[in-house]
Design an enzyme around this catalytic site. Structure first.
Site, mmCIF file in Angstrom:
data_model
loop_
_atom_site.group_PDB
_atom_site.id
_atom_site.type_symbol
_atom_site.label_atom_id
_atom_site.label_comp_id
_atom_site.label_asym_id
_atom_site.label_seq_id
_atom_site.Cartn_x
_atom_site.Cartn_y
_atom_site.Cartn_z
ATOM 1 N N CYS A 48 0.877 -1.347 0.097
ATOM 2 C CA CYS A 48 -0.099 -0.086 -0.078
ATOM 3 C C CYS A 48 0.908 1.348 -0.001
ATOM 4 O O CYS A 48 0.471 2.544 -0.150
ATOM 5 C CB CYS A 48 -1.002 -0.152 1.009
ATOM 6 N N HIS A 104 -2.610 7.944 6.332
ATOM 7 C CA HIS A 104 -2.486 6.553 5.408
ATOM 8 C C HIS A 104 -4.144 6.399 5.933
ATOM 9 O O HIS A 104 -5.118 5.849 5.073
ATOM 10 C CB HIS A 104 -1.791 5.607 6.125
ATOM 11 N N HIS A 158 -9.584 2.372 0.102
ATOM 12 C CA HIS A 158 -8.261 2.140 -0.008
ATOM 13 C C HIS A 158 -7.876 1.518 -1.283
ATOM 14 O O HIS A 158 -8.475 0.453 -1.766
ATOM 15 C CB HIS A 158 -8.009 1.097 1.044
#
Lengths: 342, 412
Positions: B171, B304, B341
């Protein structure tokens, strides 16, 4: 710009665990025996070259992060630790900041295939233990955890030439001070899906698994030094008509070569190297097609050849089925001080 | 030559002269800026694959535009482009056009992705298992599954000779790609780089996160006391980075400046962050050091913020330790609250959000936040608000422990 030297090499290959096994198989110059790998739905198995079990079980396999890890991770850690040698302890104690570049084409493909097969059967019962191991950077993560390395760490995904791009990335980190030392690993594992896919492009190719690692620092090493002298630009070579031109541009960025130099190529049918005056080594014919691992074995082999005084300089060329044409050059700088070559 | 590296007397300043983005909000800067500024959410039931046997059933899917932007690919090439490649091309063409670049000279293309065209890998396996003696389209699937090919497709579409390098750091991939590109230009190894991240939704990845039970059955709520997991999305964002002098010589419009970057590793666990967020903290500190700024000079943090209990608590600890006294007044939000996400695209899209906020002088809110986690001593942005901001920081924290921080500055 800092000069960059090779401080260690490591190899886990179908020849066995360790550089001596790789060296011996290449010296023998005969293709290693292939093994059968069952391909679901086919009567005839695929032929592959598998990494044999280690003669002595490596201690690192007992580490909690590595017990369930993929074969690719085991190979990557094995090769990296061999390359790092005693510096591994220095890294673990926090005395040396190690950057890690891991290169792969297929990643943890056996776990990926297994996980997706479980999803197809019933996603509700697919194993949550397997999925994280399918992520491309899982091997790099496990290696960093094993070594306690908390600085920069990239996983590069691409064809065999990606390993040479990784050398340049690491050299950049060393130059900018992001890391004090870098290990670059090419690692692949076997699965029938990868062997099957490779066969679509080359029916003679034998898929191989394993890993190779090169350890770089800016310090001048003890013993016969090997310096990373060049990594050419990467020239896209996706279509047949452009491949020769890409290889020609790549070759043009390197010295013409000499009779006491070595060329290590994944494919020797490339006319860009037709006039090569020195020795030619084609490990893929002996070890199999290991993608990024094969590129790493080539670099390991030429660095070893320089250290063994078989040659004073060597080029590793990646073309052929690769999506790019790219090469790296390693030299013994002590020799080159007294010689001028263009 | 990739090596030896050219000598640079001093680090160059790097500016962004083009940005392209596609998310579940839509394709393009304008519609995304409106979405992020207003705090829209874009979650809906998954339609791309069968989720009837999954625990969770929502995601932030993109309605792909029917037409691709003008490009140099043949009809055959266009027919073979799959979802991830189309996202990449849409974002790449927008960034390219905005930058006003021409296809002369070599162009490094530094991309981040976690899955690439995983859908093709799935199709390959299905056909190999179900009809093992049928090879129809299998070669094409393998070719376009390779992540490098997706970058090459973009280069061919733009008509540029590119060197493609793909970072797959889970990620953090998108942020690492931008950071690496920033270093290439900063250190004189390239004059311009097209960089960013992309990922498309696919069944395997969705099922993977579902089996880990990190997906929320409802839209995600980062930093909410009642958060129960992340929601997946898809998208792409690309940035045209170049040396400031080059941009000024061309009289290019400058969208913002990237002034800092750092990457660190969290060795705690393969999928869980160290609870105190040590690696995120180290990344923020190192990025600030490279930018020459202190936490007091950071006006907004794009976190994040995945909305998993573990990520948010670790990142909260990291932000608060890093910010010190500044934490009490520091605006923070996670734009995953709106678009989910995006995995390998997350850091790149969030970089574009940072540039949008700096250009527009606003902060992206999390309008779905109900009860802020009492552990958060910073100010979670909950409502659309205008703000005078000069410098922003964006965090990315990935599986495997890859952490990256980017710092952006308003231009001029």
């Amino acid at each position: 710009m800092s000069r960059v030297f090779v401080h260690g090499q490591g190899a886990v290959s179908p020849a066995g665990w360790g550089l001596p096994a790789l060296r011996a198989s290449l010296k023998n110059e005969r293709p290693l025996p292939a093994q059968s790998l069952a391909r679901p739905g086919w009567d005839k198995p695929l032929l592959v070259r598998i990494v044999p079990p280690p003669l002595v079980r490596p201690a690192f396999l007992a580490h909690p992060r590595l017990r369930r890890a993929s074969p690719m991770t085991h190979y990557a850690v094995g090769a990296a630790l061999e390359a790092l040698g005693q510096d591994a302890d220095l890294i673990r104690s926090g005395g040396l900041q190690l950057g890690i570049v891991t290169c792969t084409l297929t990643g943890g493909i056996s776990y990926s295939r297994r996980f997706y097969e479980e999803v197809l059967q019933n996603p509700a019962t697919a194993s949550p233990m397997i999925f994280p191991e399918t992520v491309f950077n899982s091997s790099a993560s496990h290696l960093a955890a094993y070594l306690g390395s908390s600085v920069v760490n990239y996983t590069l995904v691409g064809d065999a030439g990606t390993f040479l791009q990784g050398l340049a990335v690491a050299a950049g980190w060393l130059d900018s001070g992001m890391a004090e030392a870098c290990v670059i690993i090419g690692a692949e594992e076997l699965d029938w899906t990868a062997a099957d896919a490779l066969r679509l492009f080359d029916r003679r190719a034998v898929h191989a698994s394993g890993a190779g690692a090169i350890y770089l620092k800016t310090l001048h090493p003890a013993g016969v030094p090997v310096e990373l002298a060049a990594v050419t630009d990467s020239f896209a070579a996706t279509r047949a008509p452009g491949r020769h031109e890409a290889a020609r541009k790549m070759r043009a960025q390197l010295p013409v070569g000499a009779s006491d130099e070595l060329l290590c190529a994944s494919e020797c049918d490339n006319s860009a190297w037709n006039d090569w005056p020195g020795e030619l080594l084609t490990p893929t014919e002996i070890l199999g097609e290991g993608f990024t691992a094969a590129a790493a074995w080539q670099c390991v082999a030429v660095c070893d050849a320089i250290q063994q005084s078989r040659c004073v300089a060597a080029n590793v060329s990646i073309t052929g089925q690769s999506l790019q044409a790219i090469a790296a050059r390693f030299v013994n700088p002590t020799f080159l001080k007294t010689q001028t070559r263009t | 030559m990739l090596f030896p590296l050219p000598k640079t007397p001093r680090p160059r300043r790097i500016v962004v002269t083009g940005a392209g983005v596609i998310t579940a909000f839509g394709a393009g800067w304008k519609i995304n800026a409106e979405g992020f500024r207003s705090g829209r959410t874009a979650f809906r039931p998954v339609t791309l694959f069968d989720v009837t046997r999954q625990r969770c059933k929502i995601a932030a899917e993109i309605d792909l535009p029917g037409d691709l932007p003008p490009n140099r690919l043949s009809r055959g090439d266009l027919r073979r482009l799959q979802r991830a490649s189309r996202l990449l091309l849409l974002a790449g063409a927008e960034a390219w056009d905005q930058a006003g670049w021409t296809p002369d000279g070599r162009l490094p293309l530094v991309l981040g992705t976690t899955s690439g065209e995983m859908c093709l890998g799935q199709e390959y396996l299905l056909q190999a298992l179900q009809t093992p003696l049928c090879f129809k389209r299998q070669t094409e699937r393998v070719t376009h599954y390779l992540v490098q090919q997706q970058g090459i497709n973009l280069a061919n579409a733009l008509g540029v000779e590119a060197e493609v390098i793909t970072i797959s750091n889970a990620c953090a991939s998108g942020a690492n790609a931008i950071g690496h590109a920033w270093q290439l230009v900063r250190e004189g190894r390239a004059d311009r780089v097209l960089t960013g991240g992309y990922d498309a939704l696919c069944h395997m990845t969705y099922a993977g996160f579902d089996t880990l039970q990190v997906l929320s059955p409802t839209p995600c709520r980062p930093f909410d006391a009642g958060r129960d997991g992340l929601t997946l999305g898809e998208g792409a964002a690309l940035l045209a980075l170049e040396d400031l002098n080059s941009a000024q010589r061309r009289d290019a419009e400058i969208l913002g400046e990237i002034i800092g970057y750092a990457a660190t590793m969290d060795t705690h666990h393969l999928t869980q962050p160290q609870p105190e967020g040590n690696a995120a903290l180290a990344a923020m500190r190192a990025a600030c050091a490279s930018a020459g700024v202190t936490p007091e000079q950071i006006d907004y943090v794009n976190a994040h913020g995945t909305a998993t209990p573990q990520n948010d608590i670790a990142e909260t600890a990291a932000i608060q330790t890093w910010a010190g006294a500044r934490a009490a007044t520091l605006p923070v939000s996670s734009t995953k609250a709106g678009i989910g996400h995006l995995l390998g695209a997350a850091g790149a899209v969030e970089a574009v959000v940072s540039l949008m906020a700096l250009r527009g002088q606003w902060l992206p809110p999390e309008t779905s936040l109900e009860t802020p986690d009492p552990a958060c001593r910073f100010q979670v942005v909950r409502q659309p608000i205008d703000a005078k901001i000069k410098t922003t920081l964006s965090n990315s924290c990935g599986f495997g422990g890859a952490n990256a921080t980017l710092i952006f500055k308003r231009w001029p």
